[in-house]
Write a protein that holds these residues in place. Structure first.
Motif, PDB file in Angstrom:
ATOM      1  N   VAL A 121       0.850  -1.209  -0.212  1.00  0.00           N
ATOM      2  CA  VAL A 121       0.071  -0.137  -0.108  1.00  0.00           C
ATOM      3  C   VAL A 121       0.947   1.289   0.109  1.00  0.00           C
ATOM      4  O   VAL A 121       0.441   2.021  -0.782  1.00  0.00           O
ATOM      5  N   ILE A 122       1.965   1.277   0.675  1.00  0.00           N
ATOM      6  CA  ILE A 122       2.705   2.607   1.071  1.00  0.00           C
ATOM      7  C   ILE A 122       3.914   2.494  -0.353  1.00  0.00           C
ATOM      8  O   ILE A 122       4.292   3.456  -0.642  1.00  0.00           O
ATOM      9  N   SER A 123       3.901   1.408  -1.036  1.00  0.00           N
ATOM     10  CA  SER A 123       5.097   1.246  -1.992  1.00  0.00           C
ATOM     11  C   SER A 123       4.239   1.759  -3.377  1.00  0.00           C
ATOM     12  O   SER A 123       4.826   2.302  -4.178  1.00  0.00           O
ATOM     13  N   PHE A 124       2.811   1.296  -3.448  1.00  0.00           N
ATOM     14  CA  PHE A 124       2.088   1.913  -4.726  1.00  0.00           C
ATOM     15  C   PHE A 124       0.984   2.562  -4.207  1.00  0.00           C
ATOM     16  O   PHE A 124       0.130   2.434  -4.123  1.00  0.00           O
ATOM     17  N   ARG A 125       1.246   3.971  -4.216  1.00  0.00           N
ATOM     18  CA  ARG A 125       0.464   5.102  -3.940  1.00  0.00           C
ATOM     19  C   ARG A 125      -0.592   5.501  -4.982  1.00  0.00           C
ATOM     20  O   ARG A 125      -0.470   5.142  -5.974  1.00  0.00           O
ATOM     21  N   SER A 126      -1.875   5.923  -4.241  1.00  0.00           N
ATOM     22  CA  SER A 126      -2.994   6.057  -4.830  1.00  0.00           C
ATOM     23  C   SER A 126      -2.971   6.865  -6.406  1.00  0.00           C
ATOM     24  O   SER A 126      -3.430   6.688  -7.214  1.00  0.00           O
ATOM     25  N   ASN A 127      -1.942   7.987  -6.000  1.00  0.00           N
ATOM     26  CA  ASN A 127      -1.860   9.010  -7.051  1.00  0.00           C
ATOM     27  C   ASN A 127      -0.822   8.585  -8.150  1.00  0.00           C
ATOM     28  O   ASN A 127      -0.579   9.303  -9.057  1.00  0.00           O
ATOM     29  N   GLU A 128      -0.292   7.438  -7.920  1.00  0.00           N
ATOM     30  CA  GLU A 128       0.786   6.949  -8.909  1.00  0.00           C
ATOM     31  C   GLU A 128       0.307   5.720  -9.490  1.00  0.00           C
ATOM     32  O   GLU A 128       0.720   5.505 -10.799  1.00  0.00           O
ATOM     33  N   PHE A 129      -0.422   4.737  -8.728  1.00  0.00           N
ATOM     34  CA  PHE A 129      -0.835   3.660  -9.499  1.00  0.00           C
ATOM     35  C   PHE A 129      -2.099   3.357  -9.322  1.00  0.00           C
ATOM     36  O   PHE A 129      -2.764   2.912  -8.250  1.00  0.00           O
ATOM     37  N   ILE A 131      -4.700   1.688 -10.758  1.00  0.00           N
ATOM     38  CA  ILE A 131      -5.434   0.585 -10.867  1.00  0.00           C
ATOM     39  C   ILE A 131      -5.140  -0.268  -9.731  1.00  0.00           C
ATOM     40  O   ILE A 131      -5.647  -1.027  -9.072  1.00  0.00           O
ATOM     41  N   PHE A 132      -3.481  -0.523  -9.439  1.00  0.00           N
ATOM     42  CA  PHE A 132      -3.025  -1.555  -8.718  1.00  0.00           C
ATOM     43  C   PHE A 132      -3.113  -1.067  -7.042  1.00  0.00           C
ATOM     44  O   PHE A 132      -3.757  -2.070  -6.404  1.00  0.00           O
ATOM     45  N   HIS A 133      -3.395   0.171  -7.035  1.00  0.00           N
ATOM     46  CA  HIS A 133      -3.433   0.666  -5.392  1.00  0.00           C
ATOM     47  C   HIS A 133      -4.602  -0.167  -4.884  1.00  0.00           C
ATOM     48  O   HIS A 133      -4.853  -0.390  -3.918  1.00  0.00           O
ATOM     49  N   PRO A 134      -5.858   0.426  -5.535  1.00  0.00           N
ATOM     50  CA  PRO A 134      -7.245  -0.224  -5.172  1.00  0.00           C
ATOM     51  C   PRO A 134      -7.454  -1.453  -5.054  1.00  0.00           C
ATOM     52  O   PRO A 134      -7.968  -2.110  -4.130  1.00  0.00           O
ATOM     53  N   ILE A 135      -6.708  -2.281  -5.968  1.00  0.00           N
ATOM     54  CA  ILE A 135      -6.817  -3.818  -5.853  1.00  0.00           C
ATOM     55  C   ILE A 135      -5.964  -4.446  -4.610  1.00  0.00           C
ATOM     56  O   ILE A 135      -6.708  -5.074  -3.854  1.00  0.00           O
ATOM     57  N   HIS A 203      -8.097  10.933  -9.727  1.00  0.00           N
ATOM     58  CA  HIS A 203      -6.922  10.668  -8.937  1.00  0.00           C
ATOM     59  C   HIS A 203      -7.315  10.785  -7.363  1.00  0.00           C
ATOM     60  O   HIS A 203      -6.304  10.875  -6.741  1.00  0.00           O
ATOM     61  N   ARG A 204      -8.596  10.596  -7.239  1.00  0.00           N
ATOM     62  CA  ARG A 204      -9.066  10.294  -5.737  1.00  0.00           C
ATOM     63  C   ARG A 204      -8.867  11.450  -4.763  1.00  0.00           C
ATOM     64  O   ARG A 204      -9.531  11.081  -3.712  1.00  0.00           O
ATOM     65  N   LEU A 205      -8.135  12.291  -5.098  1.00  0.00           N
ATOM     66  CA  LEU A 205      -7.598  13.286  -3.864  1.00  0.00           C
ATOM     67  C   LEU A 205      -8.744  14.408  -3.752  1.00  0.00           C
ATOM     68  O   LEU A 205      -8.801  14.887  -2.518  1.00  0.00           O
ATOM     69  N   ASN A 206      -9.369  14.728  -4.451  1.00  0.00           N
ATOM     70  CA  ASN A 206     -10.030  15.887  -4.765  1.00  0.00           C
ATOM     71  C   ASN A 206     -11.430  15.502  -4.973  1.00  0.00           C
ATOM     72  O   ASN A 206     -11.812  15.186  -6.442  1.00  0.00           O
TER      73      ASN A 206
END
Length: 287
Positions: A121-129, A131-135, A203-206
């Motif tokens: 989770v900390i290696s593949f952050r939501s703003n960079e990955f 698709i992979f991060h939510p999985i 990008h989920r953040l805003n």
């Protein structure tokens, strides 16, 4: 070397879990990286500098959790490998012995995956990955849910030797709320991203109140926060159990109280008196 403060592991985890999301949330909010209400828990650590705090606390939790999960595995394993302990166990526990041993083994396997998922989770952050991060997050929450469910079932089956019935019921109640929260978060999260037309939201953040998926997003985020926060009281309930465990020169010792009823036998019937005596049993196993 003697370690007799193993209860600090669940307490430390219970304290760090709220800090895991509140500290990065406060920093991200101060830096205007997120909207106040309400990002997903992992989004609070998506950008620097809050990402460093999020990663550091996550790694500490992963380490403490790995140690705690292994100690809990040894706890149950010790009870079922010592003959003098098994004599003290009630019939219902011995009846479920194969299932208890199997579920205890499964719990350590799931714990390994949880540790790996936490680091992912900390290696593949939501703003960079995207698709992979939510999985990774979804599979992590599923693994956590399965882990706490197994532990709650074991608590119920092993009471009152390891923990009280009340503690077992509290853990089950927490798991039920976590299950409802996870289902709400998953369904509303998928709904929010399916209906929104704002590319920035991808990008989920805003999120803005004018976005089509704002309401389901808010429900999803609140449910996710509730899921994570509930882990804190869940782990805190293991304080007393871990306090009864010590490690001395590589040997794990467990002290627990068994309740034994005084039995009087006559020629016509066998009766059990209402008086209860408590005996403290200390058992040990080589680590």
């Amino acid at each position: 070397m003697k370690l007799n403060r193993l209860y600090l592991y669940p307490i430390a985890i219970a304290v760090l879990i709220p800090l895991l999301i509140l500290v990065p949330y406060g920093i991200a909010l101060y830096n205007e990286h997120i909207d106040a209400f309400l990002p997903y828990t992992s989004d609070t650590g998506a950008l620097a500098i809050e990402s460093g705090f999020f990663a550091q606390i996550t790694l500490i939790i992963a380490l403490l959790f790995a140690i705690l999960a292994y100690l809990q595995y040894l706890q149950v394993n010790t009870i079922y490998t010592l003959s003098d302990t098994m004599i003290q166990l009630k019939t219902s526990i011995m009846k479920n012995r194969p299932k208890i041993v199997r579920f205890n083994r499964w719990s350590i396997y799931i714990a390994v995956y949880i540790v790996l998922a936490l680091t992912s989770v900390i290696s593949f952050r939501s703003n960079e990955f995207g698709i992979f991060h939510p999985i990774v997050c979804i599979t992590l929450f599923v693994a956590i849910l399965v882990f706490v469910s197994l532990k709650s079932w074991l608590s119920l089956r092993l009471s009152p030797q390891i923990n009280s019935k009340l503690v077992a019921k509290i853990r089950i109640a927490i798991v039920v709320i976590m299950l409802i929260s996870f289902i709400l978060s998953l369904i509303c999260g998928i709904w929010a991203f399916a209906v929104t037309k704002n590319s920035k939201v991808k990008h989920r953040l805003n999120w803005s109140t004018s976005d089509d998926g704002y309401i389901p997003h808010t429900i999803s985020a609140v449910s996710q926060w509730l899921f994570v926060i509930l882990l804190s009281p869940f782990f805190a309930t293991y304080f007393k159990e871990m306090k009864a465990m010590t490690i001395h020169n590589g040997v794990l010792r467990i002290t627990f109280t068994t309740k034994v009823r005084t039995t009087t036998t006559t020629t016509s019937a066998t009766t059990k008196s209402g008086d209860k005596k408590h005996k403290n049993k200390t058992n040990q196993t080589k680590m």
